[in-house]
Structure formats: structure tokens, C-alpha cells
Design a protein around this motif. Structure first.
Motif, mmCIF file in Angstrom:
data_model
loop_
_atom_site.group_PDB
_atom_site.id
_atom_site.type_symbol
_atom_site.label_atom_id
_atom_site.label_comp_id
_atom_site.label_asym_id
_atom_site.label_seq_id
_atom_site.Cartn_x
_atom_site.Cartn_y
_atom_site.Cartn_z
ATOM 1 N N LEU A 56 9.064 -6.108 36.443
ATOM 2 C CA LEU A 56 10.265 -6.889 36.756
ATOM 3 C C LEU A 56 11.463 -5.979 36.967
ATOM 4 O O LEU A 56 12.279 -6.204 37.857
ATOM 5 N N SER A 57 11.555 -4.942 36.122
ATOM 6 C CA SER A 57 12.722 -4.077 36.253
ATOM 7 C C SER A 57 12.618 -3.209 37.497
ATOM 8 O O SER A 57 13.618 -2.724 38.012
ATOM 9 N N ASP B 48 17.650 -5.029 39.492
ATOM 10 C CA ASP B 48 18.394 -6.132 38.887
ATOM 11 C C ASP B 48 19.240 -6.887 39.902
ATOM 12 O O ASP B 48 19.638 -8.007 39.675
ATOM 13 N N TRP C 24 18.359 -8.377 42.481
ATOM 14 C CA TRP C 24 17.761 -9.615 42.981
ATOM 15 C C TRP C 24 17.868 -10.729 41.970
ATOM 16 O O TRP C 24 18.090 -11.886 42.336
ATOM 17 N N TYR C 25 17.748 -10.409 40.677
ATOM 18 C CA TYR C 25 17.945 -11.441 39.653
ATOM 19 C C TYR C 25 19.376 -11.940 39.715
ATOM 20 O O TYR C 25 19.656 -13.136 39.644
ATOM 21 N N ILE D 138 20.570 -15.667 40.384
ATOM 22 C CA ILE D 138 21.418 -16.417 39.451
ATOM 23 C C ILE D 138 22.684 -16.891 40.158
ATOM 24 O O ILE D 138 23.113 -18.031 40.012
ATOM 25 N N ARG E 53 26.579 -7.592 34.009
ATOM 26 C CA ARG E 53 25.502 -6.669 34.323
ATOM 27 C C ARG E 53 25.807 -5.245 33.873
ATOM 28 O O ARG E 53 24.964 -4.567 33.303
#
Lengths: 695, 695
Positions: free
Chosen positions: B45-46, B50, B52-53, B57, B186
Motif C-alpha cells: 500500500l505504501s 500516499d 493517491w490515498y 480522500i 499528511r
């Protein structure tokens, strides 16, 4: 009368000044009025800016070329189909007719284009992409190449679905060649000096026109060309692209109306999807899964394609063969492809009688083939039925699932093989069709599993397999080319936009997978062909943000002092081969004054030598005393970096201002220089996970 | 056991290294497996990045906000409509209900937003545009402003078609605020340093999400935000924008399905135009004429709007009034607007009972109103009929031509007046509707002149007036905002793309006229508000290509030598107010070493003064001997221009690398500097036809 003239001159606002001689001439009033009107119109027209006329002409020209080419291809193809159908009953003759046609066309296409201009082979987009980063590729935008490309492409297209190649890339190339030619005409007419940035703007617009005049799709044409050719984009160019692309697309569609092919301007592959309920919510997941499938397959395709093309270029035997006998190579490959696609042989399992356009139309059909094949008779007719193209996919024993899967399997390697052919051809249309087949399979499976549709709030709505074909086409072609605008392209092609969210999702997913694991088709070609293209800095290269120019600049600097003697200069020129030398005040201060081209220096030395020869007898001057100061044209330095400029900034600068080299200055002294080669090296190192050391 | 662990450590590819302490712990195998799986997933995932997350969101959040706001607005509006309809028969009470509702909402919206954060007023796009060029606008992207904007906007929207304002601009603003906030989170989570270019990328994506979550139109959302906010564009940002916008649009449409408003995801304003024959060829000319009309009207509108807003800002009386009593000003203006739109009064001639959405739906109706009004009864019902919204346009005596023209006439000045209201509101939706009305009039006239359609090859095809409304909406809104993507927006809004060529032509023509004569709505606001925005160089400024930095650079340079004393430094600081000073080796050599911020110098002097106070008693040191060398933090200079750099190159550099100032170096010596102010001045001079003198 002269008085009247004078008064008129005063009162007429903005009137042109007349010479006294002209004032003396007793011209009739009406004629004068016409002249005034004409000059007014002329002034108004010239105020618009010649760019727009230029773009208009470009758009119309490309539409005419596209239409003329399509017209020729259809005529050629009809003649072939007529012959093939006439020979019905005689298998051998049919086979001969089938293969000879294709082999003759491709052999001629290869032979002609390679003879006239070897640069005309292939798609042309990778080279254009390289040119747009500021690299000059010789011979690439000449008229000769254009003629070769146009003739070659017509033949390639006429060979149709046998060799399974398209026309988008070559059209982008042709369009950019025409833009260059028109630009040349413009500079001679307006006597304006050729402007580099203006030329760049026109090439970008030309790429848009190329795509738009292929598909009659202006919006996606602009976006596709932007995505494929540029890494940065000026919004004002977008305007130009839009204008030219709309002219091109409008003209292209208009011509088909005038030719009585259509009643009015409609989409190229019009579909009849239900718009009230295009898809149900749970289907979105299937669309995403379709995106994943397309993404993975595109990775496999890109990998194999790059490998095979690389192999063909490296293998000594093939290389020797293709170096001398390119046309024969094309012929042999086409013979193989045509034999496989022979409709009475293996071709019957892959709908090989259909042309590229018919393939798309059949796959985007809104009717589920499953239901159709239950109702209708499934005998293959001797002729292709334009209203029931799907029949060609439905083999009586093999079923359409079989043919679709067989098509996927066979065309995978056949297409990769076809991309090695050294003739003008596009590679976008085949991947679009390939993707549509993937989508169609998924769609038909869905329609088979849920024959009455998915139940949602008590209402049953049938599945539309054509929607899946649409999404598959957009997702696969988008993944192969690393573009998102294919989503828009399929809407413009079909004239329906009801599926826009699922298609966009599929394209995004497929793209994410493809971009993660493989370079795009065009980037792959750039890598294989070793074109001097500046790669972009990958966002995964985490260390890249802290790299500065000081870490990767070239410090092997050969400076020329202003008080250099000819002998010293000669020494420098013979010992190094830099294209540009920095000129400094003195070797002690190292203060940059400007730069000088190597060619300029060589010219200078040659002139010098001649002069000395002439003057030798007159006076014996000590050569070393002849200081060179002020003798050569020193180019002013417009940009200077410092060792602490970051890599990202330097990269952006090179990319955006189309620079070739810059000098690095620290505390007033020249300490190094950066060219594309250094940037390329450090970018590639970062992509491989190596961060340059801090000195 | 430790052996097993060791072996596992060797065999498991990419497994995380465990500390010896962990190895000693006798954990059950299954749990270990879960941990390994989890860490594998986490690593995978990482690896995605980040970004794209974050974008996901952002998209989802914006969709939720958009949906929640729409939900609230609909509830508020329904309550009002219910009350209004209950009071049927009592004119005065109805009038009171009509005006009190609107006045209360706008007064509250203005009061609240101005109290909490005055930066929340208006659209927000001009300010975002300015921020994206690298200018820091204080307080503009804070949470406080966001709350003010959201609450204020909800009230503005609830006031509906009475004040006739939309939500696009504020949504772009809200989205950029959320992006900034998320960016802050972030950086604290990943402990990454805040990256300027990353922040920029996110703001661009946020603008796309803002538009997309308003209309559920991802593709045009991205393009519109690009056209409106940027002058140059990186294709990699386009990807981010697309991803976030698709998430936003998908979520937004999904929510309305979950809320049982729709059965499945379809377009926001679905139309039912005939796709087989959307328009006939001769109609293209009418579409172009419509484009011309829209272009001219947009120029008039932009001119009047800019003048009125400028007047309101300059007029001393209005200024004094609005400075203290903004809420009262809003109330008074709304009172006027509401009184005019009262449905039993003048409002009946301008369909004022319909909401903004109903207005659009009615105007895009595929049925010709002329034919409908002949068949149906034309009595105005007491309630709005959702299936026959067109009835509200058809006044029995005035006819719908009358109401449409009256609407155009009245809304022209009412809309301009509404744009002066100091509360959060968008100005895109109103111009979209206004354009749709223009198009509808043309379409209905065409349908009236050719009741059976235009004859083409013997077949009669009826005119679709809704298509003209579509083109009018796209052309007028495109001309006002100087964008082309409105063409795409109307297709995404209606879910039909059959008219794409005529709509694109109309948009191009309207845009060409508007761009020729007026700045866009957002640029106009930038001019009126005097925001520090760098204008682009007009292509009509013909002399611009030969202007070089040497002609416009600022030569009033105050250099700091490295061996400057405190007293001298103090003198420099008090006599000048430059934000940045160049540091040179010595005033003789003028070799640039770096630059130093004014604030840094002031800090330094203050510390110095304190230190001296402390040390005074210990030793009486000669102040002039205290050389400052190495005492302040000298920023390295990353870019240097030379006097021969062209204006276009310098402009591009400032725009693209978001620079604030650069020094100009000639032959190693600092000779001047260029800031945005100099560039702005020379660009404006060129736009007015003045070319700076060659020195």
C-alpha cells in the motif's frame, strides 16, 4: 479634387496613407470605395492574426487528406472483396487472391517508403515526441518523407485487417510535416523571422489535428495528442489545437455527408445504447475488474512487444536481412499473417473478413450476441452483411466465445509481429479493437450469467455487452498508450456518453497498472530506437527532491579566454569535441562573457588561415599577437544555473524552455555545465534507485 | 526455534528484519503469519504512494460535502415552497414569505461569512488563480475561511433562483482549502518536509475535484479547472486531477442513488435528444450565428459587470455603506431582487418559481415548446409540475418568446447586481442558464420558421430546440469564462454527445469574440480586486518577441558587500525596503554570492544590538570592526538571467517555476533584478501598445 482627397484622408479613420502620386490619379469614386472596403477588410483580417488562417488551412488540408485516403482505401478494398467473392467455390484461387493482395500492398508500401525516405516508417509519434523536447531529428519533417508516408500508409490501410494496423500515428506525423511546410510558406510570405516557440506551438496543434481528422473527434484528439506528445502544456496552445482540430473534424465529417455516406454529421461509429438505464450499480465492479484485466494484458503486451522489436533490431541474421531486404521481410511476414487470416481457413474463427471499421462496429453493437444467435440462423453467408456484422463472429460449432478468445490469442502475437514491419502504419486502432474484444467477452459473459439483467429495486434491466466493449477498448488502448483521453475518444466515436463513469473508472484502473509496470508503447519505442529523449523524473524516485545541479553537472570544462591566440584555439578544438564553448574574461577570473558554437570557431579558423595565406607576402605578422577578441560572434548567455539549483528545477527548465545546455555559475565563476546528456544520466540513475553522491 | 526463525528470515523474500529480542519471543505461527501478511499489505500500500490515498480522500470528502449541501438546500427550499403554496390566495402573505426567506438567508450568509472570514466572499477562483502563480494570499486557505464559505454558500444556494447564483467557484475554493488541510495532516503523519511543488500539484487537483463534485462531470471538471486556473500545465498533474475528480464525481452520483433519487448512475440533467439525426447540415450555420450572439452578449455582460463592480468598489457612498454594513447591503439588494422575482408579480414573466436545476432541465427539454403549447392547456398551475417544467415559461398572453426575452433583459442587470453581493457564491451556473435561454430562443425561432424541419434529401427532420439551448449554454458560459471545456461540460451534464460538432463550433466562435475584446470574468475580478497576478503576454503584442530583460529590469540595486559593517547595514535597511538583497563579494567586483531576506537582516541586527548591550560592560569593541561575514544565512541563487534573456523566456520562467525575483548578471556582475512587478509593468505596457526603449 486633390483637396477632396486630402479631406478624405483626414476624415477616414485609420485610412492608409497615400503617396502624392496616387493622390494625383483621378480614380472613379466607386472604385475607390471598393479599394477602401477591401483594404478595411484586409486590415481586419490581418488583425485576427495569421495563426488562425494557418490553423484553419491545416485542419482542412488534413481532413481532405484523411478523406481522400479513406476513399482510396475503400475503393481498393471493395475491389478486393469483389474479386474474392467472385472466386467463391475455388479455394485455391481465393487463397491466392487473399494473400497476393496483402503481400503486394505491404511489399510496395515498405519498398516505396524505404526507398524515398527511411524516416517514414512506423508510427511517427515517438519521433514527434522527441522533436517537441527540442531535439532536431534530420529529414524527419521534410516533404519527401510526407509523400513516402502518405503513399505507404494508404497501402498499409488497404491491406486492412489482414495485417491489422491503423492510421493515427502516421496522421499525427503527416500533420506535423504539413504544419512545418505551411510554417515555411508563412515565413516567406510575412517575411517574419522563423520563431522557435511559434513553431513548437504549431507542431502541438498539428498533432491534435492529426488525431481529430482520423476519427472526427476534436476534443479527445486534442487531449490525446497532449498526453502522448507533451509533458508540459501551455493552455494557449490548447486553444490553437482545439480550433484546428474542430476545423479538421468538422471538414472530415462534412465530406462524408457530401459523399452521400451519411445524411448528416453523426459520430463515426454510432451506437444505440439505452440511455435511460445504461448500467446498474453492481456492474461498476465488473467494469473495474475489466479495467484490471486490460491493465494486466497491456503490461504483457507492452513487454512482449518491446522484447520482440528489440530482438528484431539486435539479432544479426534478421538485422542483415532487414537492412538490405526490408520489402522482402514485409512480404514474408504478411504472407504468414495473410495465410492465417484466410477466411476459409483459420480466419473463419477470427472474423477476418471484416475490415477494421466493421470490427469496431460489430463489437460496439448494443444487442447481446447471445440472444441474437439464439434467434437467427448462424450460417456464414458468402457476403458480409453490413447490418448483421456480428454473424461473422458466430461460428456454428465454435460459438462466438470461441472466436473472441481465439481472436485474442492469435492477434496478440500477430499484432506484435506486425509492429516490426518497417512501413508507415499506426498502432492505436489495433489496440482499440483488441480492447473492445476483451470487453465484449466480459460483457457477453455477464449477459449470459444474468440473462434478464441484474435486479435492482424490483426492476430488471438487461445487460448491454456493447458498453463493456466500449470500456474495454478505452481501457486497453489507454493502458498501452498511457493516456486517459481514450475514455473521451470512445464517446466521441460512438456519439454516446451514458457510460462515462464506468468507462472512466476502467481506464483509470488499467492505466494505473500499466503505468506502474511498463513504459508506454511510444516510450518503449523511444527506448528501443534509442532516440535522444529526456525521460521524466519518476515520482517514485524519492531521493530526487534533494539532488542539486552541483551533484551531477559536468565539470570537465574547456573555457576559452577572450585573449586566446589562434594556436591555442586550434589546440582546444582538436583536443575536445564540445558543441559549445564558454567564453570567459580570463582563465583567472573565469567570469562568463558568453558562449560560442564550435562550428563558428572552425569557420573562423578557416577564414583566418585563408587571410594569412593572402597576407603572407605582404607582411610577416607574429601570429600569436593576433588576439581573437571580438572576432567571433559570441552568443549571450540567457540562463545560468547555480550548483544549488535542484534537479527538478533544472529538469523543468530544460523541458519547458527547450534548452540544450546551460552553464553553472558559482560566485561569479563558471564551474561546470549541464546538457541533456547529464540530465538524462541522473534521471536514469534515480529511476534505478541510485542517488548521486554529494560532493 | 531460533534456528527456524533464522532460516525463515533467509527464505522469506523481502521480509522485514527482526531484532534479536523479537526473535526470542515464542509467538504462535498463525499470528506471525498474519503480521507478515499485514506488513506485506502495508508495504504494498505504501508503495502506491500516499498521493493517491490523499486524492481519493479529497474526492470522497468533496462529494460528501457537495451532496450534504445539496440535501440541505433542497430541504430548505422545499419548506419554503410548501409555505408559499400553503399561503395561496393571500397575496401579501405570499409576498412576505417570498421576500423574507431570501432576505434572511442572504443577510445571514453575508453577515456570518464576513464576520468569520472576509476572505470567504465571492467565487474564490480568481484568488486561487493568483495563489497558483506563487503569490501567498494570507488567510485565504484556512479552516476558518472554509467554515464561513460552506455555511455562507449553503444559504446563498438556498436562496435559489431569486438571487440567481451558483456553487462552482466556491466549491473550487472549498476543495483547495481541504487539500491544504489534508496536506498539513499528511506532512505531520509522514514527517516529510512540506514540498512546494507537491502542494501546487495538489491544489491543481483540488480545483478539478471542486468542479467535478458540483456537476458529477469528471472530464470537463479537470479541463475547466485547468483552463480557469493555470496558464501552463504538467501532464502528470492532469492524471492526479482525473483520478481525484473521478472519485469525487462517482461518489457524488452514487450518493444520489443511495438516496433513492435515481435508480442508477446517470447524468445530472439527462436529456432525450434524438441521436439518429441530431441536426441537419444547414443548421450548423445557425449554431455559428448563435455563437456570435453569445460572444457579443458576453462581451457586453463582462464590460458592464466589471464596470459596476468597479463602481461599487470606488463609489465613496457605497463604499462607506458596504464597509460597515455588508449584511444590510446584501439585504437591500436581495429585497429588490426578490420583489422583482415574486411569482405573482413580474416573476410570472420570468419563470421565477423554478429552481436553478429546474430552469436548466426545462431549457434542455428535447420537445419544442411551440408544438407543446399548441396541444396543452396553458393555465399556470398553483404548483410546479416536475414533468412539465416548460409550462412555467409559457405565459398565456405573453407567450414563451416574451418570457424568454424578458428573462434575458431582466436577469442581465439582476445578475450583474447579484455579483456585487459580498457573500460566498458562484457565478458560473447563472451564465450557463443565461446562455441556455439565449440558445432556446434561437432554437424555438428555428422550430417556428421550419415547423417540419429543414428538408434534406427528401427527408424532413424536426428541429430540436434543446440542442440550441445546449449550444447557447456552452457558448455563453465558455465566452464569459474564456474556456472551451464548457462544450464538454454540457455533454457530461446531459449524458448526450450527439451535438458535439455544432456545440464546439458555437463555443469556439463565442470564445474568439470574447477573448478578443474582454478579459474573462475571473481575470476581470483579478483586475478589479487588484490581485498580484502576472498577466499573460498577449499574442497581439507584436513587439513582445524582441523585448529583452535588459530593457525592463530594475537597475536600482542595493547590493550588500560581504564585508559590510552593522552601521552600513542599518543605513541600507532604513533607506530601502526591498524584501531581498543581493550579497556580492565586494562592491568593486559585484560578483553575486547569494541573496538575503530583509527579515533575516532585521533579526540579525536585533540580536546584534542585544549582544552588544550585554557585552558593553565587558569590552568596548569598535563596532565597525565587527565584520558581518558569515553571520547571516545567505540563500544560494538558483537562477540568474542575463540582460539578453527575452521577455517571453523570463515570463515563462516566472510563471512555471513560481519565482518571485531573479537577479540579472552581465559578465559576472550583478546589474539589476527582475520581480513580478517589473514583469507585470512591461506586460501591461506591451498590451497598451508601448514597447520599452532599448537602452
Amino acid at each position: 479634387m486633390a483637396d477632396v482627397w486630402d479631406r478624405e484622408k483626414v476624415t477616414s479613420p485609420g485610412g492608409e496613407e497615400r503617396s502624392p502620386l496616387q493622390q494625383k490619379l483621378q480614380r472613379p469614386k466607386t472604385r475607390d470605395c471598393t479599394t477602401a472596403c477591401w483594404s478595411f477588410v484586409k486590415r481586419q483580417l490581418s488583425r485576427v492574426g495569421d495563426d488562425w488562417y494557418f490553423l484553419f488551412i491545416l485542419g482542412v488540408l488534413m481532413a481532405l487528406i484523411s478523406f481522400a485516403m479513406d476513399f482510396t482505401v475503400v475503393k481498393l478494398f471493395r475491389a478486393h472483396r469483389w474479386l474474392y467473392e467472385k472466386l467463391d467455390g475455388n479455394g485455391l484461387l481465393q487463397y491466392m487472391a487473399w494473400i497476393v493482395y496483402a503481400v503486394a500492398l505491404t511489399t510496395f508500401a515498405t519498398g516505396f517508403s524505404q526507398c524515398v525516405s527511411p524516416q517514414s516508417g512506423g508510427s511517427g509519434i515517438p519521433e514527434l515526441k522527441t522533436i517537441l523536447t527540442g531535439v532536431l531529428l534530420e529529414e524527419y519533417l521534410t516533404m519527401k518523407t510526407m509523400v513516402a508516408k502518405m503513399v505507404g500508409l494508404t497501402c498499409s490501410l488497404a491491406a486492412g485487417s489482414t495485417i491489422f494496423l491503423g492510421k493515427v500515428g502516421p496522421f499525427v506525423h503527416i500533420s506535423s510535416m504539413i504544419a512545418t511546410y505551411l510554417g515555411g510558406i508563412r515565413t516567406t510570405v510575412t517575411r517574419d523571422y522563423e520563431n522557435k516557440s511559434k513553431r513548437y506551438e504549431m507542431l502541438v496543434a498539428a498533432a491534435a489535428v492529426g488525431v481529430a481528422s482520423c476519427f472526427g473527434a476534436p476534443i479527445s484528439g486534442v487531449l490525446f495528442s497532449v498526453e502522448v506528445t507533451s509533458s508540459h502544456f501551455a493552455v494557449r496552445n490548447y486553444w490553437r489545437g482545439f480550433f484546428a482540430a474542430t476545423c479538421g473534424a468538422f471538414m472530415f465529417r462534412l465530406l462524408s455527408v457530401f459523399n452521400n455516406e451519411q445524411e448528416t454529421i453523426i459520430a463515426l461509429f454510432k451506437t444505440k445504447f439505452k440511455v435511460d438505464f445504461p448500467f446498474d450499480l453492481p456492474e461498476t465492479f465488473i467494469f473495474i475488474i475489466l479495467g484490471v484485466i486490460c491493465g494486466i494484458l497491456s503490461c504483457v503486451y507492452l513487454f512482449c512487444q518491446r522484447r520482440l522489436v528489440g530482438y528484431v533490431r539486435r539479432n544479426p541474421f534478421v538485422q542483415r536481412f532487414t537492412a538490405t531486404e526490408k520489402a522482402v521481410y514485409s512480404g514474408v511476414v504478411t504472407l504468414l499473417l495473410a495465410s492465417i487470416t484466410f477466411p476459409a481457413g483459420l480466419g473463419q474463427f477470427m472474423a477476418s473478413r471484416l475490415t477494421m471499421k466493421e470490427l469496431i462496429s460489430s463489437l460496439f453493437d448494443h444487442r447481446p450476441w447471445g440472444a441474437l444467435s439464439l434467434n437467427g440462423s448462424l450460417d456464414l453467408h458468402s457476403r458480409v452483411d453490413p447490418d448483421n456484422l456480428w454473424v461473422d463472429w458466430c461460428h456454428p460449432t465454435f460459438t462466438f466465445y470461441g472466436t473472441l478468445l481465439f481472436f485474442l490469442f492469435m492477434k496478440f502475437w500477430m499484432l506484435i509481429l506486425a509492429t516490426t514491419l518497417p512501413m508507415p502504419a499506426g498502432y492505436f486502432m489495433p489496440v482499440l479493437i483488441y480492447g473492445a474484444v476483451i470487453g465484449r467477452i466480459v460483457g457477453e459473459l455477464m449477459a449470459f450469467i444474468f440473462p434478464n439483467g441484474i435486479k435492482s429495486e424490483g426492476v430488471l434491466n438487461p445487460i448491454i455487452p456493447g458498453g463493456y466493449a466500449l470500456a474495454g477498448a478505452a481501457a486497453f488502448s489507454g493502458a498501452v498508450t498511457h493516456t486517459l483521453s481514450t475514455a473521451l475518444l470512445v464517446f466521441e466515436l460512438t456519439g454516446q456518453i451514458a457510460h462515462f463513469l464506468p468507462v472512466l473508472l476502467a481506464v483509470l484502473v488499467a492505466n494505473a497498472i500499466a503505468q506502474k509496470f511498463q513504459p508506454s508503447f511510444y516510450d518503449g519505442t523511444i527506448i528501443v530506437k534509442k532516440l535522444p529523449y529526456l525521460p521524466r523524473i519518476r515520482s517514485t524516485a524519492t531521493g530526487s527532491y534533494s539532488v542539486t545541479v552541483g551533484q551531477f553537472m559536468n565539470t570537465h570544462l574547456q573555457c576559452l579566454a577572450q585573449d586566446l591566440s589562434s594556436t591555442q584555439l586550434l589546440q582546444v578544438l582538436t583536443s575536445t569535441s564540445d558543441p559549445v564553448y564558454p567564453v570567459v574574461e580570463s582563465t583567472e577570473s573565469m567570469v562568463l562573457v558568453g558562449s560560442v558554437q564550435r562550428s563558428e570557431l572552425i569557420n573562423f579558423l578557416q577564414n583566418e588561415a585563408e587571410q594569412i595565406k593572402d597576407n603572407e607576402k605582404l607582411q610577416a605578422k607574429d601570429e600569436d599577437m593576433m588576439k581573437l577578441e571580438g572576432r567571433w560572434r559570441i552568443d549571450p548567455v540567457t540562463f545560468q544555473l547555480s550548483p544549488s539549483t535542484s534537479l527538478h528545477q533544472a529538469h523543468k527548465l530544460f523541458e519547458l524552455l527547450v534548452l540544450q545546455h546551460t552553464f553553472v555559475i558559482s560566485a561569479g565563476r563558471v564551474v561546470g555545465y549541464v546538457t541533456r546528456a547529464e540530465l538524462k544520466k541522473v534521471t536514469e540513475e534515480l529511476a534505478n534507485g541510485r542517488v548521486p553522491d554529494t560532493e
